[in-house]
Write a protein that holds these residues in place. Structure first.
Motif, PDB file in Angstrom:
ATOM      1  N   ARG B   7       0.831  -1.207   0.000  1.00  0.00           N
ATOM      2  CA  ARG B   7       0.000   0.000   0.000  1.00  0.00           C
ATOM      3  C   ARG B   7       0.860   1.249   0.000  1.00  0.00           C
ATOM      4  O   ARG B   7       0.638   2.176  -0.769  1.00  0.00           O
ATOM      5  N   VAL B   8       1.872   1.239   0.813  1.00  0.00           N
ATOM      6  CA  VAL B   8       2.773   2.401   0.846  1.00  0.00           C
ATOM      7  C   VAL B   8       3.446   2.557  -0.511  1.00  0.00           C
ATOM      8  O   VAL B   8       3.473   3.642  -1.103  1.00  0.00           O
ATOM      9  N   HIS B   9       3.912   1.431  -1.045  1.00  0.00           N
ATOM     10  CA  HIS B   9       4.572   1.466  -2.342  1.00  0.00           C
ATOM     11  C   HIS B   9       3.650   2.092  -3.396  1.00  0.00           C
ATOM     12  O   HIS B   9       4.042   2.984  -4.146  1.00  0.00           O
ATOM     13  N   ASN B  10       2.392   1.662  -3.404  1.00  0.00           N
ATOM     14  CA  ASN B  10       1.463   2.191  -4.397  1.00  0.00           C
ATOM     15  C   ASN B  10       1.229   3.685  -4.201  1.00  0.00           C
ATOM     16  O   ASN B  10       1.099   4.434  -5.169  1.00  0.00           O
ATOM     17  N   HIS B  11       1.207   4.111  -2.930  1.00  0.00           N
ATOM     18  CA  HIS B  11       1.001   5.540  -2.693  1.00  0.00           C
ATOM     19  C   HIS B  11       2.220   6.358  -3.110  1.00  0.00           C
ATOM     20  O   HIS B  11       2.132   7.564  -3.282  1.00  0.00           O
ATOM     21  N   ASN B  12       3.343   5.682  -3.260  1.00  0.00           N
ATOM     22  CA  ASN B  12       4.553   6.412  -3.632  1.00  0.00           C
ATOM     23  C   ASN B  12       4.598   6.810  -5.106  1.00  0.00           C
ATOM     24  O   ASN B  12       5.397   7.639  -5.493  1.00  0.00           O
ATOM     25  N   TRP B  13       3.763   6.196  -5.935  1.00  0.00           N
ATOM     26  CA  TRP B  13       3.743   6.577  -7.346  1.00  0.00           C
ATOM     27  C   TRP B  13       3.347   8.042  -7.457  1.00  0.00           C
ATOM     28  O   TRP B  13       2.349   8.460  -6.883  1.00  0.00           O
ATOM     29  N   LYS B  14       4.146   8.822  -8.175  1.00  0.00           N
ATOM     30  CA  LYS B  14       3.724  10.206  -8.410  1.00  0.00           C
ATOM     31  C   LYS B  14       2.590  10.175  -9.435  1.00  0.00           C
ATOM     32  O   LYS B  14       1.582  10.844  -9.316  1.00  0.00           O
ATOM     33  N   ILE B  15       2.761   9.354 -10.481  1.00  0.00           N
ATOM     34  CA  ILE B  15       1.665   9.156 -11.429  1.00  0.00           C
ATOM     35  C   ILE B  15       1.464   7.656 -11.619  1.00  0.00           C
ATOM     36  O   ILE B  15       2.303   6.855 -11.196  1.00  0.00           O
ATOM     37  N   ASP B  16       0.364   7.314 -12.223  1.00  0.00           N
ATOM     38  CA  ASP B  16       0.132   5.924 -12.608  1.00  0.00           C
ATOM     39  C   ASP B  16       0.469   5.857 -14.100  1.00  0.00           C
ATOM     40  O   ASP B  16      -0.338   6.205 -14.944  1.00  0.00           O
ATOM     41  N   PRO B  17       1.687   5.410 -14.412  1.00  0.00           N
ATOM     42  CA  PRO B  17       2.136   5.494 -15.805  1.00  0.00           C
ATOM     43  C   PRO B  17       1.315   4.588 -16.716  1.00  0.00           C
ATOM     44  O   PRO B  17       1.006   3.453 -16.345  1.00  0.00           O
ATOM     45  N   ILE B  18       0.963   5.109 -17.863  1.00  0.00           N
ATOM     46  CA  ILE B  18       0.230   4.311 -18.847  1.00  0.00           C
ATOM     47  C   ILE B  18       1.220   3.433 -19.613  1.00  0.00           C
ATOM     48  O   ILE B  18       1.000   2.244 -19.792  1.00  0.00           O
ATOM     49  N   ILE B  19       2.322   4.026 -20.031  1.00  0.00           N
ATOM     50  CA  ILE B  19       3.371   3.271 -20.723  1.00  0.00           C
ATOM     51  C   ILE B  19       4.519   3.043 -19.743  1.00  0.00           C
ATOM     52  O   ILE B  19       5.116   4.003 -19.249  1.00  0.00           O
TER      53      ILE B  19
END
Lengths: 430, 430
Positions: B7-19
């Motif tokens: 969960r923490v890891h996922n929150h660390n994404w600045k964006i959710d990259p498409i590519i």
């Protein structure tokens, strides 16, 4: 990232329990249980599982070992502290301490009594014998277990994508129904689908869909565990087992004729408001209402659970008018074989004339009709009923002869005593 | 149990990259890239995004900041070691080392060149300028990003259950299609749906559904990342950009007339077998085949990407017969506007007469027609094409004037040079 602990934990389950809580049951079972615990604790009863859908050969579909594991698991359950706190502290029907301390103490120490399981002609004969307040709590778990084991047996034959698409279709169907119900102004509807649900998780999903889609029109669920888990109203009042057992205990025809009112007199003393709901069809609605004492006409409403719902509701309306009651103040709860179509029709016919409300069961929580090869996931008509009390057989007539039960001679006697003549037979879907 | 780390890891994404990978692209782009890298590395080209569906006002739906974030993220990507290993070590079309060491070394060090983004009349003008082998790799990521950002913009307006049911419906639809395709004996079909997919995860699901449902009839995906991830064949040959750029570079009408064959001569030298697939429609199929050298008739097959597919296939069959080739040994790949209905029809008409095969695109990976309010998730016709080469405009005629592009004067010149007369206009769905 893989949560290794979760995976190991999941692999540690010896079985995947279908019933994981003593309150994964209908609210009205607990209300009736308390009433019986208070008024008839020593009555010995036998509950028996009856599969009205003979074509569904449960003993061939469901492995006996798995069935025993699931039933044994239920016997290992006891009320958890959180569950007890919820029952003691929660408000039901606007009332605090619905469950009295002496009952809660007894319930906290309860384990369900033994079961007897046999196979005959492709069916399971599952019976429970003992003290009424204990045995009666087997009804819902026994039904839910057999329904879900049957689902699992079919699902085992399907691949990952078939399963994904199966639930995709089922979700789409439920949500489409919710969208249609949304259009009914002033609708009041509850989930009554525990006993014949496809599975626990599926009922839980359906309840969330109703919550999300219907807002205030969704007035609650009969399932206590889901009500607690999802912070919803737990709903339900009373069932046929009360008049059936009271009637079986009657010594004379006169006592028999009075039994259905006697049991409601106890209820009258214990409950008020929206819990005062008449279930009139056990031995024929028409005669029951004709001979009913006036204090019953003062009750809040009626639940219609067999026969043609529209005509039964008209009968009730006329009855209230004859007794000088205003039907517009009365609650009429439809709870038999409901689906979106007849909910729309009944609401159109009765909204405004009475306070119409709906207890939606099997076709909410188990409408998998046509979704699996050979329609092998279609719901079927499984019941678990009190068949005897203190050694005497019980009888149910209902407003639909297809739902009648009991020894022929007794059925004849009951028909005479309650003045029930010809009845229109209606196919029992679920 | 909650996996806190995830969960923490996922929150660390600045964006959710498409590519998320340079090989989240079509296999044929990599093949063409290598060919261009070898034969025309210094050609300067401009690729430009064109939204043929003017009613979809992308600049109003998609936030410019989010679009820039996604495009910038692609520029931060480089080939990973595992991806490089896969490209170097894998067998493509039965051949080892399809990608030569010098190309791989260049590709491993590649970052995609800058982009130019502007808004005009509710649309984005997105252009890429630079060396052909670099710029051409923007095509698929640019399309996939805009398609998915549009999906996300619509999905943001939907609640949890609407989303659950949306995907339930979409999965049901894809699986129903797969079930129908399953009934076609000897079907050969591949996923060509990367560029106009609903989303990456959705394409990945569709590919798994094809794998699970079709078995050997599913011959692979054009998406290299998914092919690598799911251990499938990566498929695809060549596209219009090759003749378009070669034609634009022609100095004279004579050179122009020869350009489409010249580019295939390079290809002929580099590839054999199932990679020798003619794409004849860039400047009109009829004339292209009539003037084609005999060595082209010896190629393995043809890809039909515009116009009426059945008549184009008949034209090819007659052409092979005239050139003394046996059509039954030839591959005909249909790749334009396919869905189950026309796949069934085309297969019925051509199976046995040729080796028919299908490259199924947008209506596999983006058939959300009718699933969202206002049909706001319906696929639309977005392309990203080479519009100029060394400062000279490119032209495409195709077998459908609705798909033609280029300056009017140049289009007229090309029509004269390639002897293209009246063409039947066909609506471009996707």
């Amino acid at each position: 990232m893989v949560d290794i602990a979760s995976r190991v934990h999941n692999h540690n389950w010896k079985i995947d329990p279908i019933i994981r809580s003593l309150i994964d049951t209908d609210f009205y079972k607990l209300l009736m249980c308390q009433s019986i615990f208070r008024n008839r604790p020593d009555t010995r009863v036998t509950f028996s599982l009856i599969n009205r859908s003979k074509d569904v050969r449960l003993a061939e579909l469901v492995d006996e070992g798995e069935l025993r594991e699931q039933l044994d698991h239920v016997r290992s359950l006891s009320l958890t502290r959180g569950e007890s706190t919820w029952m003691r502290g929660n408000t039901f029907y606007g009332k605090r301490q619905m469950f009295r301390p002496d009952f809660m103490e007894w319930f906290e120490n309860l384990r369900l009594p033994p079961y007897v399981l046999e196979k005959r002609d492709g069916q399971y004969e599952l019976t429970f014998e003992g003290a009424w307040p204990e045995v009666m709590l087997w009804e819902i778990p026994a039904l839910a277990i057999l329904m879900e084991l049957r689902s699992r047996a079919v699902l085992q034959t399907m691949g990952k994508f078939e399963l994904e698409v199966l639930y995709a279709r089922a979700m789409t169907r439920v949500w489409d129904k919710v969208q249609r119900l949304r259009k009914i102004p002033g609708l009041k509807i509850a989930d009554f689908g525990t006993r014949r649900r496809h599975s626990f998780l599926w009922q839980d999903w359906c309840v969330q869909a109703m919550t999300e889609g219907l807002g205030d029109a969704f007035i609650g669920t009969s399932n206590c565990r889901i009500a607690m888990r999802r912070d919803l109203e737990a709903v339900g009042t009373n069932a046929h087992e009360l008049p059936m057992v009271f009637a079986a205990l009657a010594e004379t025809d006169e006592e028999l004729a009075q039994a259905p009112y006697k049991v409601l007199a106890d209820w009258h003393e214990e409950h008020d408001g929206n819990l005062r709901i008449i279930l009139p069809d056990t031995y024929g609605t028409e005669g029951f209402l004709k001979r009913a004492p006036d204090w019953l006409a003062g009750w809040t409403g009626i639940r219609i659970d067999s026969g043609d719902p529209a005509s039964a509701a008209e009968v009730a309306i006329r009855w209230w008018q004859e007794r000088g009651e205003d039907p517009r103040q009365k609650l009429v709860i439809f709870s038999d074989g409901l689906d979106v179509e007849n909910i729309e029709e009944l609401h159109a016919q009765f909204a405004g004339r009475v306070k119409a409300s709906f207890g939606w069961g099997t076709l909410l929580t188990n409408d998998f009709r046509g979704l699996a090869p050979g329609d092998s996931l279609a719901p079927f008509s499984l019941v678990c009923k009190a068949v005897s009390a203190n050694g005497k057989p019980t009888v149910k007539l209902s407003d639909n002869p297809m739902k009648a039960m009991g020894p022929a001679a007794e059925v004849a006697r009951y028909k005479r005593v309650f003045g029930v003549g010809e009845q229109a037979a209606m196919e029992v879907v679920v």
